[in-house]
Design an enzyme around this catalytic site. Sequence first.
Site, PDB file in Angstrom:
ATOM      1  N   ALA A 103     -18.262 -27.954  37.051  1.00 41.80           N
ATOM      2  CA  ALA A 103     -19.219 -29.011  37.354  1.00 41.80           C
ATOM      3  C   ALA A 103     -19.574 -29.697  36.036  1.00 41.80           C
ATOM      4  O   ALA A 103     -19.448 -29.091  34.965  1.00 41.80           O
ATOM      5  CB  ALA A 103     -20.458 -28.412  37.997  1.00 41.80           C
ATOM      6  N   GLY A 153     -17.054 -24.776  39.006  1.00 41.23           N
ATOM      7  CA  GLY A 153     -16.859 -25.538  40.250  1.00 41.23           C
ATOM      8  C   GLY A 153     -15.396 -25.902  40.499  1.00 41.23           C
ATOM      9  O   GLY A 153     -14.995 -26.083  41.648  1.00 41.23           O
ATOM     10  N   GLU A 155     -13.942 -22.926  42.004  1.00 40.72           N
ATOM     11  CA  GLU A 155     -14.532 -22.807  43.349  1.00 40.72           C
ATOM     12  C   GLU A 155     -13.844 -23.756  44.330  1.00 40.72           C
ATOM     13  O   GLU A 155     -13.643 -23.417  45.497  1.00 40.72           O
ATOM     14  CB  GLU A 155     -16.039 -23.074  43.280  1.00 40.72           C
ATOM     15  CG  GLU A 155     -16.780 -21.934  42.577  1.00 40.72           C
ATOM     16  CD  GLU A 155     -18.257 -22.216  42.382  1.00 40.72           C
ATOM     17  OE1 GLU A 155     -18.584 -23.186  41.669  1.00 40.72           O
ATOM     18  OE2 GLU A 155     -19.077 -21.478  42.942  1.00 40.72           O
ATOM     19  N   GLU A 191     -20.172 -19.454  34.687  1.00 49.06           N
ATOM     20  CA  GLU A 191     -21.539 -19.930  34.903  1.00 49.06           C
ATOM     21  C   GLU A 191     -22.592 -19.103  34.183  1.00 49.06           C
ATOM     22  O   GLU A 191     -23.560 -19.640  33.643  1.00 49.06           O
ATOM     23  CB  GLU A 191     -21.861 -19.953  36.415  1.00 49.06           C
ATOM     24  CG  GLU A 191     -21.280 -21.132  37.163  1.00 49.06           C
ATOM     25  CD  GLU A 191     -19.841 -20.959  37.611  1.00 49.06           C
ATOM     26  OE1 GLU A 191     -19.172 -20.022  37.130  1.00 49.06           O
ATOM     27  OE2 GLU A 191     -19.377 -21.755  38.430  1.00 49.06           O
TER      28      GLU A 191
HETATM   29  N1  DAK Z   1     -18.882 -30.685  31.956  1.00 44.76           N
HETATM   30  C1  DAK Z   1     -19.012 -31.771  31.160  1.00 44.76           C
HETATM   31  N2  DAK Z   1     -18.181 -32.037  30.142  1.00 44.76           N
HETATM   32  C2  DAK Z   1     -17.172 -31.176  29.923  1.00 44.76           C
HETATM   33  C3  DAK Z   1     -16.972 -30.022  30.715  1.00 44.76           C
HETATM   34  C4  DAK Z   1     -17.887 -29.793  31.784  1.00 44.76           C
HETATM   35  N3  DAK Z   1     -17.766 -28.752  32.590  1.00 44.76           N
HETATM   36  N4  DAK Z   1     -15.896 -29.366  30.237  1.00 44.76           N
HETATM   37  C5  DAK Z   1     -15.441 -30.077  29.189  1.00 44.76           C
HETATM   38  N5  DAK Z   1     -16.202 -31.167  29.001  1.00 44.76           N
HETATM   39  C6  DAK Z   1     -16.049 -32.214  27.983  1.00 44.76           C
HETATM   40  C7  DAK Z   1     -16.453 -31.666  26.618  1.00 44.76           C
HETATM   41  O1  DAK Z   1     -17.860 -31.743  26.445  1.00 44.76           O
HETATM   42  C8  DAK Z   1     -15.701 -32.604  25.705  1.00 44.76           C
HETATM   43  O2  DAK Z   1     -16.399 -33.829  25.638  1.00 44.76           O
HETATM   44  P1  DAK Z   1     -16.706 -34.532  24.202  1.00 44.76           P
HETATM   45  O3  DAK Z   1     -17.377 -33.503  23.371  1.00 44.76           O
HETATM   46  O4  DAK Z   1     -15.317 -34.885  23.723  1.00 44.76           O
HETATM   47  O5  DAK Z   1     -17.551 -35.697  24.575  1.00 44.76           O
HETATM   48  C9  DAK Z   1     -14.403 -32.886  26.480  1.00 44.76           C
HETATM   49  O6  DAK Z   1     -14.665 -32.545  27.847  1.00 44.76           O
HETATM   50  C10 DAK Z   1     -13.232 -32.043  26.007  1.00 44.76           C
HETATM   51  O7  DAK Z   1     -13.638 -30.677  25.997  1.00 44.76           O
HETATM   52  P2  DAK Z   1     -13.507 -29.730  24.722  1.00 44.76           P
HETATM   53  O8  DAK Z   1     -13.530 -30.512  23.469  1.00 44.76           O
HETATM   54  O9  DAK Z   1     -14.513 -28.630  24.892  1.00 44.76           O
HETATM   55  O10 DAK Z   1     -12.026 -29.144  24.944  1.00 44.76           O
HETATM   56  P3  DAK Z   1     -11.457 -27.763  24.435  1.00 44.76           P
HETATM   57  O11 DAK Z   1      -9.978 -27.821  24.654  1.00 44.76           O
HETATM   58  O12 DAK Z   1     -11.963 -27.430  23.062  1.00 44.76           O
HETATM   59  O13 DAK Z   1     -12.068 -26.658  25.427  1.00 44.76           O
HETATM   60  C11 DAK Z   1     -12.730 -25.784  27.575  1.00 44.76           C
HETATM   61  C12 DAK Z   1     -11.724 -26.668  26.765  1.00 44.76           C
HETATM   62  C13 DAK Z   1     -12.395 -25.975  29.060  1.00 44.76           C
HETATM   63  C14 DAK Z   1     -12.530 -24.323  27.198  1.00 44.76           C
HETATM   64  C15 DAK Z   1     -14.165 -26.236  27.233  1.00 44.76           C
HETATM   65  O14 DAK Z   1     -14.241 -27.648  27.415  1.00 44.76           O
HETATM   66  C16 DAK Z   1     -15.217 -25.608  28.103  1.00 44.76           C
HETATM   67  O15 DAK Z   1     -15.601 -24.437  27.878  1.00 44.76           O
HETATM   68  N6  DAK Z   1     -15.731 -26.367  29.060  1.00 44.76           N
HETATM   69  C17 DAK Z   1     -16.829 -25.964  29.878  1.00 44.76           C
HETATM   70  C18 DAK Z   1     -16.413 -24.943  30.889  1.00 44.76           C
HETATM   71  C19 DAK Z   1     -17.582 -24.610  31.753  1.00 44.76           C
HETATM   72  O16 DAK Z   1     -18.507 -23.885  31.328  1.00 44.76           O
HETATM   73  N7  DAK Z   1     -17.642 -25.242  32.904  1.00 44.76           N
HETATM   74  C20 DAK Z   1     -18.817 -25.268  33.736  1.00 44.76           C
HETATM   75  C21 DAK Z   1     -18.936 -23.986  34.511  1.00 44.76           C
HETATM   76  S1  DAK Z   1     -20.427 -24.011  35.371  1.00 44.76           S
HETATM   77  C22 DAK Z   1     -24.177 -27.064  41.024  1.00 44.76           C
HETATM   78  C23 DAK Z   1     -23.335 -26.165  41.649  1.00 44.76           C
HETATM   79  C24 DAK Z   1     -22.370 -25.522  40.944  1.00 44.76           C
HETATM   80  C25 DAK Z   1     -22.256 -25.730  39.598  1.00 44.76           C
HETATM   81  C26 DAK Z   1     -23.131 -26.619  38.986  1.00 44.76           C
HETATM   82  C27 DAK Z   1     -24.098 -27.293  39.682  1.00 44.76           C
HETATM   83  N8  DAK Z   1     -25.214 -27.695  41.741  1.00 44.76           N
HETATM   84  C28 DAK Z   1     -25.339 -27.441  43.084  1.00 44.76           C
HETATM   85  C29 DAK Z   1     -26.097 -28.617  41.092  1.00 44.76           C
HETATM   86  C30 DAK Z   1     -21.201 -25.091  38.878  1.00 44.76           C
HETATM   87  C31 DAK Z   1     -21.312 -25.002  37.575  1.00 44.76           C
HETATM   88  C32 DAK Z   1     -20.131 -24.826  36.778  1.00 44.76           C
HETATM   89  O17 DAK Z   1     -19.036 -25.245  37.074  1.00 44.76           O
END
Ligand code: DAK
Length: 259
Positions: free
Chosen positions: A67, A113, A116, A136
Amino acid sequence: MKFNNLIVKDLSEHLRLITINRPRQLNALNRELIRELHDALEEAEKDPGIRAVILMGSGDKAFIAGADIKEFMHFTPEEGEQLSREGQQLLFDYVEQMGTPVIAAINGYALGGGLELALAAHIRIASEKARMGLPEVSLGVIPGYGGTQRLAQHIGKGRAMEMILTGKMIDARRAYDYGLVSEVTPHEKLLDVAVETAEAIMKNSPSAIALAIRAINSAYGRDGFKVESRLFGQAFATEDFKEGTTAFVEKRKPRFTGK
Ligand code: DAK
């Protein structure tokens, strides 16, 4: 239909490819994208000519990296709970209950997400470059789009516990060993293999396929999904959630206190 974040293309008379197209954000799911995916899938489901759908991420790096953290970090707990329910109905449950089979072609990171969504699809095929996880808890929140329920359904409670509590990613080989994906392909062959799988499905009776999906899904209860939404809302009220999401944006490690 016109979409800001999707590319929709028919690969043959009966097969539709939907590509999630926010490559600079690693295809992170924001509210607009969730709505667009629902609309595109509904369009496919209602079209009697379409007999299978492939979902893939654009770019070389990600299926969907979760997400959109920068969007959901500002939601209130009430919004969190409400959006979790809404998102589940609009996209994740919708995909799972479609009569038209959906194949997730996991071409890179499938996190949070994003995993998911793949879990809600009927079939998952991964490129050898794919990495999957539910990180998460590293942000101070829990999976809120059915991950606590569907991951355990696919790979068993013990492995789901480990993946969710550690938040660690697994590679495609391990995902195959766990039964999380049914096939691992060389990266450049992923779409071809997904198409072959779709073609094998499309040889069969579409009405029988829709009935089989309903019958298989009927084995799984719904109560856990409601519990997940409620607890997801609770996580949004914590200081850890603020700290976890802020740390992500500030590109530093979080300092959790348990509050
Ligand atoms: N959201 C927003 N931006 C993201 C992102 C994300 N999930 N994942 C990556 N980006 C963005 C990064 O911020 C970066 O942007 P800039 O800094 O260039 O502006 C760009 O994409 C490239 O990412 P990286 O520079 O980090 O790339 P790397 O190759 O170094 O790393 C990575 C890749 C996938 C390991 C890393 O980007 C990462 O750890 N990303 C986040 C993974 C993560 O934690 N995902 C979220 C999981 S929580 C909800 C229901 C469910 C959920 C939420 C709300 N509601 C009902 C409201 C679920 C939540 C989740 O999914």
